[in-house]
Every structure is written in C-alpha cells, then in structure tokens.
Write an enzyme that holds these catalytic residues in place. Structure first.
Site, PDB file in Angstrom:
ATOM      1  N   LYS A 166      -7.638  -5.143   3.918  1.00 45.63           N
ATOM      2  CA  LYS A 166      -8.259  -4.892   5.229  1.00 45.63           C
ATOM      3  C   LYS A 166      -8.327  -6.155   6.086  1.00 45.63           C
ATOM      4  O   LYS A 166      -9.299  -6.396   6.804  1.00 45.63           O
ATOM      5  CB  LYS A 166      -9.676  -4.273   5.074  1.00 45.63           C
ATOM      6  CG  LYS A 166      -9.722  -3.038   4.215  1.00 45.63           C
ATOM      7  CD  LYS A 166      -8.998  -1.856   4.849  1.00 45.63           C
ATOM      8  CE  LYS A 166      -9.041  -0.630   3.958  1.00 45.63           C
ATOM      9  NZ  LYS A 166      -7.876  -0.557   3.042  1.00 45.63           N
TER      10      LYS A 166
ATOM     11  N   LYS B 271      -3.111  -2.755   8.280  1.00 44.87           N
ATOM     12  CA  LYS B 271      -3.282  -4.204   8.207  1.00 44.87           C
ATOM     13  C   LYS B 271      -2.365  -4.763   7.112  1.00 44.87           C
ATOM     14  O   LYS B 271      -1.969  -4.067   6.197  1.00 44.87           O
ATOM     15  CB  LYS B 271      -4.750  -4.548   7.944  1.00 44.87           C
ATOM     16  CG  LYS B 271      -5.557  -4.657   9.225  1.00 44.87           C
ATOM     17  CD  LYS B 271      -5.333  -6.006   9.916  1.00 44.87           C
ATOM     18  CE  LYS B 271      -5.930  -6.053  11.316  1.00 44.87           C
ATOM     19  NZ  LYS B 271      -5.021  -5.564  12.375  1.00 44.87           N
TER      20      LYS B 271
ATOM     21  N   TYR C 149      -4.634   1.045  17.232  1.00 47.32           N
ATOM     22  CA  TYR C 149      -4.413   2.344  17.858  1.00 47.32           C
ATOM     23  C   TYR C 149      -4.085   2.138  19.330  1.00 47.32           C
ATOM     24  O   TYR C 149      -4.464   1.124  19.916  1.00 47.32           O
ATOM     25  CB  TYR C 149      -5.670   3.220  17.747  1.00 47.32           C
ATOM     26  CG  TYR C 149      -5.988   3.671  16.345  1.00 47.32           C
ATOM     27  CD1 TYR C 149      -5.725   4.970  15.938  1.00 47.32           C
ATOM     28  CD2 TYR C 149      -6.552   2.793  15.432  1.00 47.32           C
ATOM     29  CE1 TYR C 149      -6.016   5.388  14.654  1.00 47.32           C
ATOM     30  CE2 TYR C 149      -6.841   3.195  14.145  1.00 47.32           C
ATOM     31  CZ  TYR C 149      -6.577   4.488  13.747  1.00 47.32           C
ATOM     32  OH  TYR C 149      -6.867   4.898  12.486  1.00 47.32           O
TER      33      TYR C 149
ATOM     34  N   ASP D 175       0.890  -1.164   0.000  1.00 44.62           N
ATOM     35  CA  ASP D 175       0.000   0.000   0.000  1.00 44.62           C
ATOM     36  C   ASP D 175       0.925   1.209   0.000  1.00 44.62           C
ATOM     37  O   ASP D 175       1.634   1.454   0.976  1.00 44.62           O
ATOM     38  CB  ASP D 175      -0.869  -0.049   1.261  1.00 44.62           C
ATOM     39  CG  ASP D 175      -1.751   1.193   1.407  1.00 44.62           C
ATOM     40  OD1 ASP D 175      -1.590   2.140   0.610  1.00 44.62           O
ATOM     41  OD2 ASP D 175      -2.587   1.202   2.326  1.00 44.62           O
TER      42      ASP D 175
ATOM     43  N   TYR E 104       1.692  -0.752  15.028  1.00 42.53           N
ATOM     44  CA  TYR E 104       0.775  -0.931  13.907  1.00 42.53           C
ATOM     45  C   TYR E 104       0.964   0.161  12.869  1.00 42.53           C
ATOM     46  O   TYR E 104       1.046   1.326  13.187  1.00 42.53           O
ATOM     47  CB  TYR E 104      -0.675  -0.928  14.395  1.00 42.53           C
ATOM     48  CG  TYR E 104      -1.084  -2.273  14.895  1.00 42.53           C
ATOM     49  CD1 TYR E 104      -1.497  -3.253  14.015  1.00 42.53           C
ATOM     50  CD2 TYR E 104      -1.017  -2.572  16.247  1.00 42.53           C
ATOM     51  CE1 TYR E 104      -1.847  -4.502  14.465  1.00 42.53           C
ATOM     52  CE2 TYR E 104      -1.370  -3.822  16.707  1.00 42.53           C
ATOM     53  CZ  TYR E 104      -1.783  -4.781  15.812  1.00 42.53           C
ATOM     54  OH  TYR E 104      -2.118  -6.015  16.262  1.00 42.53           O
TER      55      TYR E 104
HETATM   56  C1  F6R Z   1      -5.423  -1.533   5.336  1.00 48.08           C
HETATM   57  C2  F6R Z   1      -5.803  -0.256   5.907  1.00 48.08           C
HETATM   58  C3  F6R Z   1      -6.071  -0.154   7.352  1.00 48.08           C
HETATM   59  C4  F6R Z   1      -5.581   1.191   7.893  1.00 48.08           C
HETATM   60  C5  F6R Z   1      -6.185   1.470   9.239  1.00 48.08           C
HETATM   61  C6  F6R Z   1      -5.644   2.704   9.949  1.00 48.08           C
HETATM   62  O1  F6R Z   1      -5.359  -1.401   3.984  1.00 48.08           O
HETATM   63  O2  F6R Z   1      -5.918   0.692   5.185  1.00 48.08           O
HETATM   64  O3  F6R Z   1      -5.541  -1.197   8.112  1.00 48.08           O
HETATM   65  O4  F6R Z   1      -4.207   1.186   7.941  1.00 48.08           O
HETATM   66  O5  F6R Z   1      -7.558   1.578   9.055  1.00 48.08           O
HETATM   67  O6  F6R Z   1      -5.504   3.761   9.084  1.00 48.08           O
HETATM   68  P1  F6R Z   1      -5.609   5.313   9.452  1.00 48.08           P
HETATM   69  O7  F6R Z   1      -5.386   5.458  10.929  1.00 48.08           O
HETATM   70  O8  F6R Z   1      -4.576   5.936   8.614  1.00 48.08           O
HETATM   71  O9  F6R Z   1      -7.000   5.699   9.040  1.00 48.08           O
HETATM   72 MG    MG Z   2      -4.628  -2.307   2.253  1.00 51.25          MG
HETATM   73 MG    MG Z   3      -4.203   0.548   3.718  1.00 51.74          MG
END
Ligand code: F6R
Ligand code: MG
Ligand code: MG
Length: 371
Positions: A131, A233, A348, A11, A230
């Site tokens: 996700k 994902k 988080y 990503d 973290y």
């Molecule tokens: C995976 C993805 C999620 C985000 C998570 C936190 O593709 O996009 O795991 O990394 O929702 O993202 P923020 O805090 O940047 O909204």
């Molecule tokens: Mg992703």
């Molecule tokens: Mg992502």
C-alpha cells in the site's frame, strides 16, 4: 563466492479485497518455485506482505537472468490461474503483459536484485512494503546512510566515514532509466533536495565509497508509468546488506520507528504513516495502514539461513501502537489537505472528470475597483 539475490514480487489476487493472498495461492507459487527452480536456484524464500507475494531467490546467474525471471513470471502465472478459480479479488492484476519477453522489467512485477562477492559473514535484510510506492524507502535510507544522528557508524567506523554513493532515479521519466549519482556527505543537501519528493525521485541503490560495493537495491518501477494508468500501488521491495562496510542492522531499522507518512492505502490515494509489521501480515484499517516487513538472513554459498523477523520484537509493538494513533489522527481530516494525495497521484479519474464539469460552471466576476 559471487552470488545473486533476486526478489520478484507481484499482487496476483487477494482474499477479502486487498488483504492477503489465499493459502492455496501462496502454496501454488511456493510449489512452482520449489519444483521448477531445481538446478537453477541455490535457495528461495516465498512470503507475503499484505496482498503481495514476493519470491526471493539466490543463484549464480547474475542480475536480469532470463531463466530466473521466467521462473518467477511462470510462478505468478500459475498462481493467477488459482486466484481466478478461487474468485480472488484482482486476480493477475500485476501481470500487465500477456507473454514473457526476456525479463520481467516493465511487465508489472517489481524486481530488485544484487550480485555480490559473499563476505565471511553476510547479513542481508529483505524489506517488503504494501500500500505504498518506492519513494517510501527514501526517508529510512537517507537517515541510515547519510545522517550521523541516526547512524553513529558514520563517525565511529573509518570505512563508513568515507560515506556512501546514492543512485537516485527520476521515476516519472519513461523513455529510459534517468539517474543521478550523488555522494554523501558532500552532496547531502542535493540528495535531500531530490529525496524530499518521493513520488518522482527514488533511491535506486546505495554503494559504499570505501569498498565500492553495493549495500542497497530498491525496486523502483511505478505501475502507472508501465500501464499508462493506475493499476494499484507499486508496493516496493528492497534488499539491504548490513554490518562491516555498511551500517549496522539496527542503524538500518531505526528510521522505521518514526512511522513516516507515505503515499498509499485506501484506493492508493492517501497519505498515511507506514507501520513496521511482522512477516506475513495482512492489511486492514482503511485498506492500510501502509506496512513494511523485514526478513533478515545470513547467506553462505548462496544458502539462506531461516528468516528472522526484524520487526517481531516487543519494541516494535510500541511503535505499531504509535503508528496506529498517527493513522487515526490523519483519518480525522478525511479528504482535506495533506490527508489525500495531489491530483496527479490519485489512483482514480473521478476527481478529474468532476473538475472538468465544474470548470465550465465557473464565472469570472468583474474586479471591484478601489474608490
Ligand atoms: C495495493 C492496493 C491498492 C489498490 C487500490 C485500488 O496493494 O491494493 O493500491 O490497488 O486501493 O484498488 P481497487 O480500486 O481495486 O479497490
Ligand atoms: Mg499490494
Ligand atoms: Mg493490491
């Protein structure tokens, strides 16, 4: 001919939050692979699933090859520059290291590779999920390679009846690759005991016991283990070879009709059902639901046919509607119980900080004694 299929995915930025890469970003990665891959790759296929871009490459250099990995890394670096120019969200987020060193393992992008002697007919399935994390494939792999209720080939074909070897990794161990080899059918309950915990124990590969050949390769890396925190994902990719010594394509696909619950979506912190989607599908409801796509190919001398979309069939529309209902039902219970991931899987730190504050406010009352 012995060939290697390598998939490297990352990503590196997306439009509108975590929805999908921009067309310009995708074009940049594609152009880089096409131009710089000349003389190195036999063929390639660049696609996206949600906000992740996957580069599938065929070549004869073997697994973990530095040139092949560097090609993908550099494609993502040049894509990141475009993502930054366009103000995409999370530009370069999966490139966790500044400089390339040898191969992309431990650098952020997910990798899955398989080297094999091509069969006269070589069907291959390329799965990409968004996700969610690598344990999402535990359930379909268990059913496809160990359960005759799903895979009648385990009874009908003498080769399949010899069973499959599962290599399972403890992904929470960070000092090295901690793996165990277990054989289906005799170790079925041991396999089940591990795979029921998909956040810790993840199928890394599956092998035919009759032929000794590899059927499955899963990208097992977990981003939080690499970054120490973290960063999103893991959104795992998987390669599966089907037919002959292996389950039929339909036996591999069938478990995805369940829409099993996996870790992922909204803030990487919820359990939601995974939806089998068409190739190049975006993300929407509640930053989800988690999705999985499947491009199927046949390979000859490393040359790929066009990708045929395994989930682009009227049957899967019905499944998608069912998974959408499951997703909305789960969302009705908000943050309660099974809807949200356990503390150590939350993406988080806010809840831990709140708990630390509340901890000090707890008081212990004297126990009421019976008269
Ligand atoms: C995976 C993805 C999620 C985000 C998570 C936190 O593709 O996009 O795991 O990394 O929702 O993202 P923020 O805090 O940047 O909204
Ligand atoms: Mg992703
Ligand atoms: Mg992502």
């Amino acid at each position: 001919m012995k060939i290697t299929v390598s998939v490297i995915k990352a990503d590196i930025g997306s439009v509108g939050g975590h929805i999908a890469p921009s067309q310009k970003l995708l074009d940049t990665v594609k152009r880089h692979v096409a131009e710089k891959g000349k003389g190195l790759l036999i063929d390639s296929y660049v696609s996206y699933t949600g906000d992740d871009i996957a580069i599938l490459m065929t070549h004869t250099k073997g697994e973990g090859n530095e040139q092949v990995h560097k090609l993908a890394w550099d494609a993502f670096v040049s894509g990141t520059a475009v993502a930054k120019q366009q103000g995409l969200y999370g530009a370069g987020q999966d490139l966790l290291k500044d400089a390339f060193s040898g191969n992309v393992h431990g650098m952020g992008p997910a990798v899955t590779e398989m080297e094999f002697e091509e069969r006269p007919g070589e069907p291959i399935l390329f799965f990409a999920a968004d996700k969610t994390d690598p344990g999402a494939y535990n359930f379909p792999l268990y059913l496809a390679f160990a359960d005759a209720m799903n895979t009648p080939g385990l009874m009908l074909s003498p080769k399949l009846a010899k069973g499959f070897k599962f290599v399972i990794m403890d992904v929470n161990y960070t000092e090295g690759d901690r793996v165990i080899e277990l054989n289906a059918p005799e170790d079925m309950y041991d396999i089940a005991t591990l795979l029921r915990d998909p956040e810790q124990y993840v199928v890394e590969s599956v092998w035919s016991r009759a032929a000794g050949t590899q059927a499955v390769s899963v990208a097992t890396s977990r981003l939080h283990n690499i970054a120490g925190k973290y960063t999103g994902k893991d959104d795992p990719v998987m390669l599966v070879r089907s037919q002959m010594d292996f389950p039929a394509t339909g036996e591999v696909l069938q478990p995805f009709a369940v829409g099993h619950f996996v870790a992922g979506c909204m803030r990487g912190s919820h359990n939601m059902p995974i939806m089998p989607v068409k190739l190049n599908t975006t993300i929407s409801y509640f930053d989800g639901p988690p999705v999985v796509s499947c491009a199927t190919f046949c390979i000859r001398d490393g040359k790929l046919t066009e990708a045929i979309d395994a989930f682009d069939h009227p049957f899967w529309d019905r499944v998608r509607n069912h998974v959408a209902d499951k997703a909305m039902d789960m969302r009705k219970q908000g943050f309660f119980g099974a809807a949200m991931l356990p503390m150590n899987e939350l993406e988080y730190t806010g809840i831990m900080e709140k708990l630390a504050v509340l901890e000090k406010r707890f008081a212990v009352r004297a126990m009421r004694k019976a008269a």
